[in-house]
Structures are given as structure tokens and as C-alpha cells.
Scaffold this active site. Structure first.
Site, PDB file in Angstrom:
ATOM      1  N   SER A 149      -5.499   4.551  -7.036  1.00 44.95           N
ATOM      2  CA  SER A 149      -4.146   3.955  -7.977  1.00 44.95           C
ATOM      3  C   SER A 149      -4.681   3.660  -9.313  1.00 44.95           C
ATOM      4  O   SER A 149      -5.904   3.498  -9.638  1.00 44.95           O
ATOM      5  CB  SER A 149      -4.002   2.596  -7.378  1.00 44.95           C
ATOM      6  OG  SER A 149      -3.262   1.737  -8.079  1.00 44.95           O
ATOM      7  N   TYR A 162      -6.867  -5.501  -3.867  1.00 45.38           N
ATOM      8  CA  TYR A 162      -6.370  -4.210  -3.928  1.00 45.38           C
ATOM      9  C   TYR A 162      -7.245  -3.514  -4.861  1.00 45.38           C
ATOM     10  O   TYR A 162      -7.477  -2.204  -4.831  1.00 45.38           O
ATOM     11  CB  TYR A 162      -4.950  -4.283  -4.106  1.00 45.38           C
ATOM     12  CG  TYR A 162      -4.287  -2.842  -4.433  1.00 45.38           C
ATOM     13  CD1 TYR A 162      -3.946  -2.387  -2.956  1.00 45.38           C
ATOM     14  CD2 TYR A 162      -3.956  -2.544  -5.711  1.00 45.38           C
ATOM     15  CE1 TYR A 162      -3.147  -1.131  -3.011  1.00 45.38           C
ATOM     16  CE2 TYR A 162      -3.127  -1.275  -5.326  1.00 45.38           C
ATOM     17  CZ  TYR A 162      -2.891  -0.561  -4.373  1.00 45.38           C
ATOM     18  OH  TYR A 162      -2.114   0.594  -4.249  1.00 45.38           O
TER      19      TYR A 162
HETATM   20  P1  NAD Z   1       4.340   2.233   1.666  1.00 47.25           P
HETATM   21  O1  NAD Z   1       4.038   0.868   1.974  1.00 47.25           O
HETATM   22  O2  NAD Z   1       5.938   2.780   1.427  1.00 47.25           O
HETATM   23  O3  NAD Z   1       3.723   3.119   3.042  1.00 47.25           O
HETATM   24  C1  NAD Z   1       2.670   3.082   3.762  1.00 47.25           C
HETATM   25  C2  NAD Z   1       2.510   3.664   4.798  1.00 47.25           C
HETATM   26  O4  NAD Z   1       1.271   3.413   5.529  1.00 47.25           O
HETATM   27  C3  NAD Z   1       3.699   2.678   5.889  1.00 47.25           C
HETATM   28  O5  NAD Z   1       4.204   3.829   6.575  1.00 47.25           O
HETATM   29  C4  NAD Z   1       2.690   2.037   6.708  1.00 47.25           C
HETATM   30  O6  NAD Z   1       3.256   1.792   8.018  1.00 47.25           O
HETATM   31  C5  NAD Z   1       1.328   2.742   6.775  1.00 47.25           C
HETATM   32  N1  NAD Z   1       0.201   2.037   6.946  1.00 47.25           N
HETATM   33  C6  NAD Z   1      -0.142   0.709   6.884  1.00 47.25           C
HETATM   34  N2  NAD Z   1      -1.370   0.425   7.263  1.00 47.25           N
HETATM   35  C7  NAD Z   1      -1.770   1.471   8.186  1.00 47.25           C
HETATM   36  C8  NAD Z   1      -2.837   1.883   9.261  1.00 47.25           C
HETATM   37  N3  NAD Z   1      -3.708   0.852   9.295  1.00 47.25           N
HETATM   38  N4  NAD Z   1      -2.756   2.852   9.795  1.00 47.25           N
HETATM   39  C9  NAD Z   1      -1.993   3.875   9.456  1.00 47.25           C
HETATM   40  N5  NAD Z   1      -0.785   3.556   8.948  1.00 47.25           N
HETATM   41  C10 NAD Z   1      -0.625   2.485   8.004  1.00 47.25           C
HETATM   42  O7  NAD Z   1       3.391   2.696   0.672  1.00 47.25           O
HETATM   43  P2  NAD Z   1       3.400   3.889  -0.581  1.00 47.25           P
HETATM   44  O8  NAD Z   1       3.963   3.163  -1.855  1.00 47.25           O
HETATM   45  O9  NAD Z   1       4.146   5.116  -0.154  1.00 47.25           O
HETATM   46  O10 NAD Z   1       1.844   4.098  -0.953  1.00 47.25           O
HETATM   47  C11 NAD Z   1       1.117   5.285  -0.426  1.00 47.25           C
HETATM   48  C12 NAD Z   1      -0.247   5.180  -0.956  1.00 47.25           C
HETATM   49  O11 NAD Z   1      -0.225   4.945  -2.183  1.00 47.25           O
HETATM   50  C13 NAD Z   1      -1.161   3.765  -0.478  1.00 47.25           C
HETATM   51  O12 NAD Z   1      -2.367   4.234  -0.376  1.00 47.25           O
HETATM   52  C14 NAD Z   1      -0.860   2.868  -1.705  1.00 47.25           C
HETATM   53  O13 NAD Z   1      -1.802   1.961  -1.899  1.00 47.25           O
HETATM   54  C15 NAD Z   1      -0.997   3.937  -3.098  1.00 47.25           C
HETATM   55  N6  NAD Z   1      -0.286   3.532  -4.050  1.00 47.25           N
HETATM   56  C16 NAD Z   1       0.835   3.174  -4.171  1.00 47.25           C
HETATM   57  C17 NAD Z   1       1.451   2.804  -5.480  1.00 47.25           C
HETATM   58  C18 NAD Z   1       3.110   2.712  -5.573  1.00 47.25           C
HETATM   59  O14 NAD Z   1       3.381   2.041  -6.372  1.00 47.25           O
HETATM   60  N7  NAD Z   1       3.873   2.729  -4.546  1.00 47.25           N
HETATM   61  C19 NAD Z   1       0.875   2.810  -6.503  1.00 47.25           C
HETATM   62  C20 NAD Z   1      -0.569   3.309  -6.423  1.00 47.25           C
HETATM   63  C21 NAD Z   1      -1.180   3.381  -5.327  1.00 47.25           C
END
Ligand code: NAD
Length: 256
Positions: A149, A162
């Protein structure tokens, strides 16, 4: 990506958000996918939806097929089972995307031990266990992508656990690149800024906070999950065959 059809990818956290879009992007290019998620029912529903999608006519490849699995990334044995599922169903693993992540919003004074442990377990241990399971089946030319991130390099209030976890992912990506390079496996990370998913719903629903956040984004808008897909495809592809240990920002040029 002419090299993609017939390849096999494993994606964690693929029931929704970026993980589901990554699956769609790979399927459309002829890659078979095993999608794992903590929410097994949502994963099954997403996989059914993706398998039903009409193939994109402009693409020449026959679309891949996705199968759904229940997975808790904090459990090493779940990753081992997920990898075995990919081998049993599709016979190989070319790509592994450590995408699952959680984001607790809490200042250091308030965050609970459970929240801290869960953040590190999902975001850091999850990546490490995933890479171990993947590497056991991978071959020269395989590639791993971890989700870091912009928070890996920029500290903000309420995100101590985080930010630390994502900084660890960036470091882990480099360590894995060094060690798995011996097997010809590349390991890179994507470092997104604000992307429109459930994870950022809290700030999207808070107009003043969103406006303030976007002040520091030169492109002045939040990104869409689709805008991260192309970067994933590039990092997995032969075009990136001399790129490893790198974290690639997809953040609209974020400056804070
Ligand atoms: P999201 O919350 O929409 O989806 C995350 C998915 O991970 C969900 O389906 C959830 O059920 C699953 N998950 C959570 N805990 C789990 C576990 N213990 N085992 C298996 N699955 C699990 O998130 P997103 O925004 O699509 O994020 C995806 C990745 O990108 C994450 O690692 C997040 O930290 C990273 N990220 C997101 C953003 C953003 O702005 N959305 C920014 C930077 C980084």
C-alpha cells in the site's frame, strides 16, 4: 499477453474488491484461477458470476475458468491446501497473488491487542505463508505479487498497525525476491493509494475527509479496481521478466 492462455493463478481475498477484479482480468486473458477467501460463500458466488460472464469478443483467448475455495490466510495449512487444489484442478501454478488484507482504523492509544494481532496475521503472515505454499509448486518464470500500500511508506493517523503491516509486506517482497530468485521466481508488490472498494467505504462516505485526502493526490480522484488490474497483468507478464523485488505505486501520484 500471448503468454497467458493456459497459465494458472491463485488469488487470495478474491471474493470482492481488487481480488475479484484481478480474477476477471486474468480469466479474460485465458488464465485459469483458484480464488480463495475467508468468506467461502461470497467466493463461490463471485466465481459463479465470473464463470458466467460472456467472453470479451475483442480478446482472442478462450476465457479461463475459476474455482472457489474457502481460505483463512492466517493459517499456513490453508495455503498448502489451496496450492494443492490448484495442482489437482489445473496441474500447475504460474502466478500467486497475495491480495487478502484487512484495515482496522484506530489510533495507537485505542487499538486493541486483537486488532493488532489480526492485522499482522492477515497482512504479513498471510503473505509469508502464501509465498511458501506457492514456491513449493512454482517453476522458473513463475511470479508472485503481494498487495502492499501507499501506507507502506507514508504514515497517517489511525493507521499504525496497517502502515506497519504494509511496510513489512514491502520488505518481505524484497526478501522473497532475493531467496526465490534462485528458483527463477519473481516477487513484486503493488502499492495502491485510495481505490474504490469496501475497504475505503469509510472515507468515501465522509466527504470532508475524502476531499482532504484527494488534495494530496495529483490526479484528484480515487482510483478504480480496474485501474490496478493492468499493473497486476504487467507484473505477472513476460514484459516484467527482469523486474523483481519492486513495489509499484498505483496511487494517482499521492503526495502524502
Ligand atoms: P476488500 O476489503 O474489498 O477485500 C478484501 C478481501 O479479503 C475480502 O473478500 C475479505 O473477505 C478477504 N479476507 C479478509 N481476511 C481474510 C483472511 N483472513 N483470509 C482470506 N481472505 C480474507 O479489500 P480491497 O480494497 O480489495 O483490498 C485488497 C488488498 O489491497 C488488501 O491487501 C488491501 O490492504 C490492499 N490495499 C487496498 C487499498 C484500497 O484503497 N482499497 C489501498 C492499498 C492497499
Amino acid at each position: 499477453y500471448p503468454e497467458f492462455p493456459g497459465k494458472v493463478a491463485v488469488i487470495t481475498g478474491a471474493a470482492r474488491g481488487m481480488g475479484a477484479r484481478f480474477a476477471a482480468g486474468l480469466l479474460a486473458r485465458g488464465v485459469d484461477v483458484v480464488g480463495g477467501d475467508l468468506d467461502g460463500d461470497a467466493m463461490t458466488a463471485t466465481a459463479a458470476e465470473l464463470n458466467d460472464q460472456a467472453p470479451v469478443e475483442a480478446l482472442e483467448a478462450k476465457p479461463g475458468r475459476i474455482i472457489a475455495a474457502q481460505l483463512d490466510v492466517t493459517k499456513a495449512e490453508d495455503h498448502v491446501a489451496l496450492a494443492q487444489r490448484a495442482i489437482d484442478e489445473f496441474g500447475r501454478i504460474d502466478f500467486w497473488v497475495n491480495n487478502a488484507g484487512i484495515f482496522p482504523f484506530a489510533e495507537i492509544a485505542d487499538i486493541t491487542p486483537e486488532q493488532i494481532r489480526a492485522t499482522l496475521a492477515v497482512n504479513v503472515e498471510g503473505v509469508l505463508f502464501g509465498a511458501q505454499a506457492a514456491a513449493a509448486h512454482m517453476h522458473p518464470g513463475s511470479a508472485i505479487v503481494n498487495m502492499s500500500s501507499v501506507s507502506a511508506v507514508r504514515v497517517r493517523r489511525g493507521r499504525g498497525a496497517y502502515c506497519s503491516s504494509k511496510a513489512a509486506v514491502a520488505h518481505l517482497t524484497e526478501s522473497l525476491a532475493v531467496e526465490l530468485g534462485d528458483q527463477g521466481i519473481r516477487v513484486n508488490a503493488i502499492a495502491p493509494g485510495y481505490i474504490d472498494t469496501e475497504m475505503t467505504r469509510w472515507i468515501q462516505d465522509d466527504a470532508p475527509a475524502l476531499a482532504k485526502a484527494l488534495d494530496a493526490v495529483p490526479l484528484h480522484r480515487i482510483g478504480s479496481p480496474e485501474e490496478v488490474v493492468g499493473v497486476l497483468l504487467f507484473l505477472l507478464s513476460d514484459s516484467a521478466r527482469y523486474v523483481t523485488g519492486h513495489s509499484l505505486a498505483v496511487d494517482g501520484g499521492s503526495r502524502h
